[in-house]
Write a protein that holds these residues in place. Structure first.
Motif, PDB file in Angstrom:
ATOM      1  N   TRP A  37      11.472 -10.284   2.670  1.00 47.12           N
ATOM      2  CA  TRP A  37      10.155  -9.713   2.409  1.00 47.12           C
ATOM      3  C   TRP A  37       9.898  -9.541   0.923  1.00 47.12           C
ATOM      4  O   TRP A  37      10.744  -9.056   0.175  1.00 47.12           O
ATOM      5  N   THR A  39       6.352  -8.608  -1.907  1.00 44.06           N
ATOM      6  CA  THR A  39       4.989  -8.076  -1.904  1.00 44.06           C
ATOM      7  C   THR A  39       3.990  -9.232  -1.835  1.00 44.06           C
ATOM      8  O   THR A  39       4.304 -10.370  -2.212  1.00 44.06           O
ATOM      9  N   GLY A  64       2.789 -11.113   7.602  1.00 48.25           N
ATOM     10  CA  GLY A  64       3.078  -9.918   6.830  1.00 48.25           C
ATOM     11  C   GLY A  64       3.101  -8.658   7.662  1.00 48.25           C
ATOM     12  O   GLY A  64       2.821  -8.663   8.856  1.00 48.25           O
ATOM     13  N   ARG A  71      -0.008  -1.263   1.587  1.00 52.15           N
ATOM     14  CA  ARG A  71       0.609  -2.363   0.851  1.00 52.15           C
ATOM     15  C   ARG A  71       1.150  -3.415   1.816  1.00 52.15           C
ATOM     16  O   ARG A  71       1.901  -3.093   2.740  1.00 52.15           O
ATOM     17  N   MET A  73       3.503  -6.595   2.789  1.00 56.40           N
ATOM     18  CA  MET A  73       4.728  -7.325   2.470  1.00 56.40           C
ATOM     19  C   MET A  73       4.666  -8.642   3.232  1.00 56.40           C
ATOM     20  O   MET A  73       4.217  -8.691   4.376  1.00 56.40           O
TER      21      MET A  73
END
Length: 92
Positions: A37, A39, A64, A71, A73
């Motif tokens: 993973w 960002t 993701g 947020r 990932m």
């Protein structure tokens, strides 16, 4: 076994379970190693894809997961396997 030994045994088992949960993330019934993973910003830069497009792929194509509610990932292996990179053409 003393009470302290029993407590230590339970704590060690809990610690082991926590470490296992930390190293793999279950997404859609498939466990993915934590090192897979990155960002969404890192993925956009690394694979030369617009940030907004990467966010759409995370949301719509299942590559993701959201962390802390905001947020995204990106799973590198899921992104590569999705075929999205093969068909992506950036705007000129």
């Amino acid at each position: 076994m003393s009470d302290l030994a029993v407590l230590i045994h339970h704590l060690e088992a809990a610690l082991s379970a926590a470490k296992a949960a930390q190293t793999e993330v279950d997404l859609g019934g498939v466990a993915t190693p934590e090192y897979d993973w990155i960002t969404s910003g890192e993925a956009s830069h690394r694979f030369h894809v617009a940030k907004q497009t990467m966010l759409e792929w995370c949301r719509d194509a299942g590559i993701g997961r959201k962390v802390n509610g905001t947020r995204w990932m990106v799973s590198i292996s899921r992104l590569k396997a999705s075929g999205l990179l093969d068909t992506y053409r950036p705007r000129e």
